[in-house]
Design a protein around this motif. Sequence first.
Motif, PDB file in Angstrom:
ATOM      1  N   TYR A 208      23.512   6.806  -2.999  1.00  0.00           N
ATOM      2  CA  TYR A 208      23.586   6.356  -1.595  1.00  0.00           C
ATOM      3  C   TYR A 208      22.200   6.324  -0.961  1.00  0.00           C
ATOM      4  N   GLY A 215      17.755  -1.209   2.888  1.00  0.00           N
ATOM      5  CA  GLY A 215      19.171  -1.536   3.055  1.00  0.00           C
ATOM      6  C   GLY A 215      19.515  -2.988   2.790  1.00  0.00           C
ATOM      7  N   ALA A 289      31.146  -8.643   0.654  1.00  0.00           N
ATOM      8  CA  ALA A 289      32.145  -7.691   1.141  1.00  0.00           C
ATOM      9  C   ALA A 289      33.512  -7.946   0.507  1.00  0.00           C
ATOM     10  N   GLU A 290      33.813  -9.194   0.192  1.00  0.00           N
ATOM     11  CA  GLU A 290      35.082  -9.482  -0.505  1.00  0.00           C
ATOM     12  C   GLU A 290      35.093  -8.761  -1.851  1.00  0.00           C
ATOM     13  N   GLY A 293      33.793  -4.576  -0.411  1.00  0.00           N
ATOM     14  CA  GLY A 293      34.142  -3.975   0.875  1.00  0.00           C
ATOM     15  C   GLY A 293      32.970  -3.782   1.802  1.00  0.00           C
ATOM     16  N   ARG A 295      29.266  -5.402   3.292  1.00  0.00           N
ATOM     17  CA  ARG A 295      28.469  -6.639   3.395  1.00  0.00           C
ATOM     18  C   ARG A 295      27.128  -6.500   2.678  1.00  0.00           C
ATOM     19  N   PHE A 296      26.677  -5.264   2.481  1.00  0.00           N
ATOM     20  CA  PHE A 296      25.383  -5.065   1.826  1.00  0.00           C
ATOM     21  C   PHE A 296      25.538  -4.622   0.371  1.00  0.00           C
ATOM     22  N   ARG A 298      27.193  -2.054  -0.763  1.00  0.00           N
ATOM     23  CA  ARG A 298      27.250  -0.603  -0.991  1.00  0.00           C
ATOM     24  C   ARG A 298      28.489  -0.294  -1.825  1.00  0.00           C
ATOM     25  N   GLY A 299      28.280   0.515  -2.853  1.00  0.00           N
ATOM     26  CA  GLY A 299      29.416   0.935  -3.680  1.00  0.00           C
ATOM     27  C   GLY A 299      29.675   0.038  -4.873  1.00  0.00           C
ATOM     28  N   PHE A 308      33.576  -2.337  -8.766  1.00  0.00           N
ATOM     29  CA  PHE A 308      34.642  -3.282  -8.407  1.00  0.00           C
ATOM     30  C   PHE A 308      34.659  -4.461  -9.368  1.00  0.00           C
TER      31      PHE A 308
ATOM     32  N   ARG B  14      31.798 -22.625  15.489  1.00  0.00           N
ATOM     33  CA  ARG B  14      32.107 -21.485  14.629  1.00  0.00           C
ATOM     34  C   ARG B  14      32.177 -20.155  15.373  1.00  0.00           C
ATOM     35  N   PRO B  26      37.643  -8.386   4.986  1.00  0.00           N
ATOM     36  CA  PRO B  26      37.946  -8.411   3.543  1.00  0.00           C
ATOM     37  C   PRO B  26      38.928  -7.310   3.171  1.00  0.00           C
ATOM     38  N   ARG B  28      38.980  -5.375   0.733  1.00  0.00           N
ATOM     39  CA  ARG B  28      38.373  -4.142   0.225  1.00  0.00           C
ATOM     40  C   ARG B  28      37.538  -3.418   1.280  1.00  0.00           C
ATOM     41  N   PHE B  29      37.514  -3.930   2.499  1.00  0.00           N
ATOM     42  CA  PHE B  29      36.753  -3.283   3.570  1.00  0.00           C
ATOM     43  C   PHE B  29      37.312  -1.878   3.816  1.00  0.00           C
ATOM     44  N   ARG B  30      36.406  -0.908   3.961  1.00  0.00           N
ATOM     45  CA  ARG B  30      36.823   0.472   4.202  1.00  0.00           C
ATOM     46  C   ARG B  30      36.591   0.838   5.667  1.00  0.00           C
ATOM     47  N   CYS B  73      32.230   5.844   1.610  1.00  0.00           N
ATOM     48  CA  CYS B  73      31.827   5.572   0.226  1.00  0.00           C
ATOM     49  C   CYS B  73      32.964   4.918  -0.553  1.00  0.00           C
ATOM     50  N   ALA B  74      32.584   3.940  -1.366  1.00  0.00           N
ATOM     51  CA  ALA B  74      33.569   3.281  -2.223  1.00  0.00           C
ATOM     52  C   ALA B  74      34.103   4.257  -3.256  1.00  0.00           C
ATOM     53  N   ASP B  75      33.231   5.168  -3.722  1.00  0.00           N
ATOM     54  CA  ASP B  75      33.692   6.094  -4.751  1.00  0.00           C
ATOM     55  C   ASP B  75      33.892   7.501  -4.185  1.00  0.00           C
ATOM     56  N   ALA B 138      19.825  -2.035   7.272  1.00  0.00           N
ATOM     57  CA  ALA B 138      21.178  -2.574   7.165  1.00  0.00           C
ATOM     58  C   ALA B 138      21.840  -2.511   8.548  1.00  0.00           C
ATOM     59  N   ASP B 142      22.847  -5.830  10.804  1.00  0.00           N
ATOM     60  CA  ASP B 142      24.184  -6.122  11.295  1.00  0.00           C
ATOM     61  C   ASP B 142      24.292  -6.024  12.823  1.00  0.00           C
ATOM     62  N   VAL B 145      23.024  -9.624  13.723  1.00  0.00           N
ATOM     63  CA  VAL B 145      24.083 -10.598  13.481  1.00  0.00           C
ATOM     64  C   VAL B 145      24.889 -10.878  14.754  1.00  0.00           C
ATOM     65  N   VAL B 150      28.391 -16.766  15.661  1.00  0.00           N
ATOM     66  CA  VAL B 150      29.743 -16.287  15.319  1.00  0.00           C
ATOM     67  C   VAL B 150      30.210 -15.263  16.358  1.00  0.00           C
ATOM     68  N   PRO B 234      26.370   0.629   6.751  1.00  0.00           N
ATOM     69  CA  PRO B 234      26.201   0.495   8.188  1.00  0.00           C
ATOM     70  C   PRO B 234      27.536   0.133   8.848  1.00  0.00           C
ATOM     71  N   PRO B 237      29.664  -5.373  11.961  1.00  0.00           N
ATOM     72  CA  PRO B 237      29.336  -5.944  13.284  1.00  0.00           C
ATOM     73  C   PRO B 237      30.505  -5.858  14.269  1.00  0.00           C
TER      74      PRO B 237
END
Lengths: 510, 253
Positions: A208, A215, A289-290, A293, A295-296, A298-299, A308, B14, B26, B28-30, B73-75, B138, B142, B145, B150, B234, B237
């Motif tokens: 991390y 980033g 992110a798709e 998860g 956008r950067f 991470r993971g 993934f 847009r 998405p 998979r978004f956490r 964290c993803a993991d 990061a 964002d 953004v 958007v 991060p 947005p």
Amino acid sequence: MNHATLVRFRHGFGVPLADIPQLSYDEFRESLLEEVTADARVAAYFGRPVSQNNGEEIEIFAILAHDWRGELALLRTRVSGSFPSLTLECPQLHLFERELAEQFGLHPEGHPWLKPVRFHRPWLEVDDIWGRPQGEHPIPRDMEFYRVEGEEVHEVAVGPVHAGVIEPGHFRFQCHGEEVMHLEISLGYQHRGIEQMLIGGPHPAAIYQVEAAAGDTSIGHATAYSQLLESLAYSAPPPRAQTIRAIALELERLANHVGDIGALAGDVGFLPTASFCGRLRGDYLNLTAELCGSRFGRGLVRPGGVGFDLNGALLQTFSTRLKGLERDTRGAIDLCFDSPSVLARFEGTGTVSTDDAEALGLVGVAARACGLVRDSRLHHPLGSWAGGFDTPVIELDGDVFARSNIRRREVYASLELIKQLLKRLPAGEISSPLGSLAPDSLAVALCEGWRGEVVHAAITDSEGRIGRYKIVDPSFHNWSGLAMALRGQQISDFPLCNKSFNLSYCGFDL
Amino acid sequence: MLSIIRERLRQGHRTAKYPQIEPTLPQRFRGLPRVSENLSPQTLSAAVVSCPFAALSDHEGELQIDLGRCLFCADCPAAIEYGALTFSNDYRLATSLREGLLLNDEAYRLADKLGKKMHKLFGRSLKLRQVSAGGCNACEADINVLGTLVFDLGRFGIQFVASPRHADGMLVTGPVTENMKSALLDTYAAIPDPKLVIASGACAIAGGPFCQSPEVNHGIGNLLSVDLYIPGCPPHPYTVLDGLLRLLGKTPG
């Protein structure tokens, strides 16, 4: 050439420390200069204390990249107290030697520009070579700045806090009227002590911290970190994982390059491309992110593979979205490159000569814009790049236009690469267990992030833990390029020149 | 000129219909975690120590997550190995109080609208000065953004400004490095009273992935009083935008 004095290897493997000959400083110097004359460049150069008990003696490692041979050369020596600086003979070492001075209290004698790099306390209990009080934290930008004296000469100081939503850094311009004679850049504001935190690892928190080294280059840094641990564990991730990493790396390049082109267009007041690209950049991030998860990214990239999978329905989403994105991206970018008013501002602004770029050891977009063929995907391929990448994008003029056009052409190239990678995504696992790290070994990993080559190097101790970790972000080399680009320019062109490099403050500061 | 107009028509309008229409994030978004109930004491204590950033704790026998420390964290070992929590797709995370970030099995309380006086001053126009104090770019990226078409932050009366003298508040990212501490405090001092402070991202709240480094402060909490905490590493947005709109009382419903 004296072959006994250096080890040659390809990255992707660990080298036992016992195999690296210990040179006297004179032999080290001679071999290093010989290699650099024979087309090598300094990819990393760092020190570590020989032992915890003996803080005085510092071992220096030089990792030199022979791009066309696809190999690295490794040299090591020991110094204590002071050593003759090599910067005058090999200018690309200038920051690396300043780093050694700041971290270990070493004195590179005869260094023409000996100033702090990141403004932190020495890593060992040694005297600070600039005589700053021991025990207190140094004050950023507390150093002698280069000054031009004379009638109508004035100085402009900018930062650390800038006008936009960006990272902090300090810029000092010496100007005659509008013309910049010299720009000095003093950083260190983002210094978080990453290299020190990685010692004793691999820790659970390390990935991390590495993902947040810069980033906007999370994929690049996490890939280099993972490659490095895999090299030290003598294991390779499954082919499917390597291809997913490669796709993510190109997505990162796309998002940042498209965003940069938008920002450059915005800086010269060409709003259609600025607004289209601002949105498109987000669309590329959303695609990442798709996948994972974040956008950067991470993971996504993990030692041993990826976290993934890019499977069934997601593959379809990728193809469909990329098709639409490609049309919109080309439309947005071509508008700006077809506009004479934009080209008039880009062309001939902020030129860096090929000789300067080579002497300073620039990498990535900034180097390729000066005609230097430097792309790790081509020269130091690993994983799915092996034999799969053969067309680096090169421009010759070294100006804002060249750096912008590199981005434009790389955007189109990356879109093509992702299409190919998606087509030949190998079946199989996405991760394999990482074994323990080889003890007393050194490994180096190179990864072509969107700004340029990200270099990670590590040395393990006798128990296979990380004893020294070195990160070289492309920005470490390239900030000097920006300073050179400003010479003889109008100060009002600084924002444009700065955007054309778009370097990382935190990647430099670590 | 004609080609610009043609391209504009082709690319279309847009700007998202947010906040009237919820964004699709998405799969998979956490987002907002949910704590699993009835964990055995063994699982609970194993889950608590598994977090490298000390975001988890044992609150009267139930798991408590400090969203100020959580990196989503993803993991996450607590989620994957111990099943102690799951991440939902809910991007709304901002709170008004540091304690508000402590999530257990009770309902999560999102940020409140500004007090009457502050709302009268800033409700229709909020100008913010952003300071990155060790951020990895990061969080900053964002936040930038939000200025794109958007999100079009300007339509909510919110704008990032170049000078602290023009600002009503400061949005801070990064764990506050030793080297940025004084510049951060100087910027804060240059903002006219009354002023707001927003901590955006895990670093600014509690030090994030760098919470153990001697080179950084543990976020801005012990330096300045904070009016809005936006978790994430991060933050998405939409998480940032939702937090800002809650502060101004501009979220529907």
